[in-house]
Design a protein around this motif. Structure first.
Motif, PDB file in Angstrom:
ATOM      1  N   GLU A  23       0.842  -1.191   0.000  1.00 10.45           N
ATOM      2  CA  GLU A  23       0.000   0.000   0.000  1.00 10.45           C
ATOM      3  C   GLU A  23       0.878   1.243   0.000  1.00 10.45           C
ATOM      4  O   GLU A  23       2.019   1.231   0.486  1.00 10.45           O
ATOM      5  N   ALA A  24       0.319   2.324  -0.551  1.00  8.01           N
ATOM      6  CA  ALA A  24       0.994   3.618  -0.521  1.00  8.01           C
ATOM      7  C   ALA A  24      -0.002   4.671  -0.076  1.00  8.01           C
ATOM      8  O   ALA A  24      -1.203   4.590  -0.378  1.00  8.01           O
ATOM      9  N   GLU A  25       0.515   5.665   0.616  1.00  8.62           N
ATOM     10  CA  GLU A  25      -0.305   6.763   1.135  1.00  8.62           C
ATOM     11  C   GLU A  25       0.296   8.088   0.682  1.00  8.62           C
ATOM     12  O   GLU A  25       1.507   8.298   0.807  1.00  8.62           O
ATOM     13  N   LEU A  26      -0.559   8.951   0.150  1.00 16.17           N
ATOM     14  CA  LEU A  26      -0.143  10.285  -0.298  1.00 16.17           C
ATOM     15  C   LEU A  26      -0.734  11.330   0.625  1.00 16.17           C
ATOM     16  O   LEU A  26      -1.962  11.386   0.820  1.00 16.17           O
ATOM     17  N   ASP A  27       0.130  12.179   1.197  1.00 16.36           N
ATOM     18  CA  ASP A  27      -0.290  13.342   1.965  1.00 16.36           C
ATOM     19  C   ASP A  27       0.075  14.604   1.196  1.00 16.36           C
ATOM     20  O   ASP A  27       1.175  14.704   0.634  1.00 16.36           O
ATOM     21  N   VAL A  28      -0.840  15.574   1.185  1.00 16.16           N
ATOM     22  CA  VAL A  28      -0.618  16.854   0.511  1.00 16.16           C
ATOM     23  C   VAL A  28      -0.685  17.958   1.551  1.00 16.16           C
ATOM     24  O   VAL A  28      -1.661  18.046   2.315  1.00 16.16           O
ATOM     25  N   PHE A  29       0.345  18.805   1.566  1.00 13.88           N
ATOM     26  CA  PHE A  29       0.423  19.909   2.522  1.00 13.88           C
ATOM     27  C   PHE A  29       0.361  21.237   1.770  1.00 13.88           C
ATOM     28  O   PHE A  29       0.903  21.370   0.669  1.00 13.88           O
ATOM     29  N   ASP A  30      -0.259  22.222   2.381  1.00 17.74           N
ATOM     30  CA  ASP A  30      -0.520  23.503   1.717  1.00 17.74           C
ATOM     31  C   ASP A  30       0.685  24.431   1.804  1.00 17.74           C
ATOM     32  O   ASP A  30       0.705  25.408   2.560  1.00 17.74           O
TER      33      ASP A  30
END
Length: 602
Positions: free
Chosen positions: A220-227
């Motif tokens: 599995e892979a997880e993507l986090d996006v930060f502003d």
């Protein structure tokens, strides 16, 4: 010939931060600094086993070429084979499945040994490479040795480096050997090998492909996006699983801020790899939301028409040559470009290090990336050029600042392009393969003239002077919208036989180039160069000539962009807005005001 003045710079051993800003891990160690060094003009090193860990007689500061005073060697004599060696210890506390030894760029062919054992080879002087050296390590100190060949070979991609080893006309001193950072990176055996931004649209749609180093069953892979590139404010998260060696993670960013030169907003990305709930790897990257389109003969950024106001930048420094003196020097050059009011830059005949592209992304500068070309044509030259160009695209395609790819300029390395069907066909293959890797950006097939039907932009190099004579060349274009049949240089055809203009945006991608009169330039070098360009005799005359040129170009409504030659002086080619030491010749605030008055959409 008079020996050049080489002024060493006072730099710390490590002048560059993390070298790969588009794929960042927490652990790394720089190997920049002092190495042992030797020339091998008789090519004896391999037979004598110099790779066995023996000491080398001289010292050199990496990552500066031996031709640089900053390197500690500082000779401009031609040496085609050189050896580097140094000892290192793996930092305490590091745990890893593999240990990668990275080279930012080595010109031209490199062989690498660790503790006397061959770790790998690379060919290509402008792109990075790495080897897993974990199998060759031993407790305590370890020894890395590098053999480099940089022949005065016209068939290898060399950009503006002189094939004779000496500066002449528009060609400069060579940059040989290691000229970008060397570093170690501990990595897990199962890891994220590459991230590709598949989509980063102004409406907030984001898709990232994570490629695994090797297949690993279910993961599995997880993507986090930060502003923000330095923000910890999480604004989006998505997770997916697969049995394949890659996975696509898609999400939508609420209230998106598109990337523009005036507002270069970037989003920090974090991708984590899991297996049955266990974290295996974590990398960070970033992206900007932007879309470049060609419509109605003009460029559009994020749906809005934009005028490309560019300056040509060759990325040379008086002492360190193609190698940047420091990360601060890269950032400072971009700062000057922005201060003059340009919104874009054409990086000429150089694949610049990634830190430069990072600052273009952060500071807001649109980039045309261009392959350093060879000087001659052969089957070997074809293979070298294409392979290195495709590697450069794969390295750089995630950078939002890049808005165009340029595989060839002014027929360099294609001497019979107009007469040789094979060369014409090969150029079209380069364009096609560029598009296979990246269909989101325009491709300029052969910048300047002799375009094929495949070019997305009609670019013209035109140094005609005075300005009224230059404008007269486009009288018919004002009436018909079609560019002239012939170019500026030697009455060169703008399109190859069988190709024709099809309504592409028209860009004067080299213009100006006013050379400062310099009595110390030798007459045999001065005549040919100075005959091709306009000449000025003072900074004030340059400022006035620049103003008249730009006001004239602004009367040509069919233009989608211009590129002024050039940002900074290089050796005997003194046609920069800055001196070689990066001192302005004309008032940047006045140039900025001129640009804003003439091209408010730039």
């Amino acid at each position: 010939m008079t020996r050049p003045t080489i002024v060493p710079m006072d730099l710390p051993d490590t002048a560059f931060p993390y070298p790969r800003p588009q794929l960042v891990r927490a652990g790394w160690a720089s190997l920049d600094g002092w190495w042992e060094f030797a020339f091998d003009d008789q090519d004896r090193g391999l037979d004598e086993g110099w790779y066995d860990g023996r000491p080398l007689a001289r010292r050199i500061r990496v990552p500066f070429p031996y031709q640089s005073g900053t390197s500690g060697v500082g000779t401009r004599e031609v040496h085609e084979i050189m050896w580097y060696s140094r000892s290192f210890e793996v930092p305490a506390g590091w745990t890893f499945g593999e240990l990668l030894l990275h080279f930012g760029a080595v010109d031209y062919a490199a062989e690498v040994w660790v503790n006397g054992r061959m770790a790998g080879r690379n060919r290509g002087g402008h792109v990075p490479f790495y080897f897993n050296i974990a199998p060759y390590l031993r407790p305590g100190p370890n020894r890395v040795t590098v053999r480099v060949e940089d022949r005065q070979d016209p068939y290898q991609p060399r950009g503006k480096q002189s094939a004779s080893g000496k500066p002449v006309r528009i060609y400069y001193w060579c940059t040989s050997g290691i000229w970008q950072s060397v570093w170690l990176e501990p990595v897990p055996a199962v890891r994220i090998d590459h991230l590709r931004i598949l989509s980063a649209q102004p409406d907030g749609m984001l898709a990232v492909q994570a490629n695994l180093h090797a297949p690993f069953g279910a993961w599995e892979a997880e993507l986090d996006v930060f502003d923000g590139i330095e923000s910890d404010h999480l604004i989006a998260r998505t997770r997916a699983g697969t049995h394949a060696a890659h996975i696509v993670l898609s999400t939508r960013i609420a209230s998106p801020q598109p990337w523009t030169p005036s507002n270069p907003h970037l989003y920090r990305l974090r991708v984590r790899l899991y297996h049955q709930g266990t974290l295996l790897d974590s990398v960070e990257s970033y992206t900007g939301l932007r879309k470049i389109e060609l419509r109605d003969g003009y460029f559009h950024l994020n749906g809005e028409r934009i005028f490309l106001l560019m300056v040509l930048d060759q990325g040379y420094w008086p002492d360190t040559l193609l190698a940047a003196p420091s990360d601060a020097a890269l950032r400072a050059d971009i700062g000057w470009i922005k201060r003059f009011g340009f919104n874009g830059v054409r990086k000429h005949q150089k694949i610049e290090c990634e830190r430069w592209l990072y600052w273009c992304d952060r500071m807001g500068l649109m980039v045309w990336e261009e392959m350093p070309n060879a000087r001659g044509w052969s089957t070997k030259a074809e293979e070298r050029l294409l392979i290195e160009w495709l590697r450069a695209i794969l390295r750089d395609l995630n950078h939002p600042s890049i808005i165009a790819w340029v595989p060839l300029v002014e027929n360099l390395g294609f001497p019979e392009l107009t007469m040789h069907p094979e060369q014409h066909s090969y150029l079209e293959q380069m364009v096609g393969r560029t598009r296979m890797l990246d269909a989101t950006r325009p491709v300029i097939d052969n910048d300047g003239w002799h375009h094929t039907d495949l070019t997305d932009v009609c670019t013209i190099h035109d140094y005609t002077y005075p300005v009224d004579k230059l404008l007269a060349r486009y009288t018919d274009t004002l009436r018909t919208g079609r560019p002239p049949d012939k170019g500026w240089s030697r009455d060169t055809s703008l399109f190859l036989d069988g190709a024709r203009y099809r309504g592409q945006p028209i860009v004067l991608s080299e213009v100006g180039g006013y050379l400062m009169e310099a009595s110390e330039v030798a007459p045999e070098r001065r005549d040919r160069l100075y005959d091709a360009y306009g000449v000025v005799r003072s900074d004030g005359e340059l400022a006035e000539r620049y103003r008249v040129l730009m006001e004239g170009l602004a009367t040509l409504p069919f233009l989608a962009g211009v590129c002024y030659t050039q940002l900074a002086d290089i050796e005997h080619e003194r046609n920069g807005l800055l001196t070689a030491l990066r001192e302005p010749k004309i008032d940047p605030d006045a140039v900025l005001a001129l640009h804003r008055r003439l091209w408010p959409t730039a």
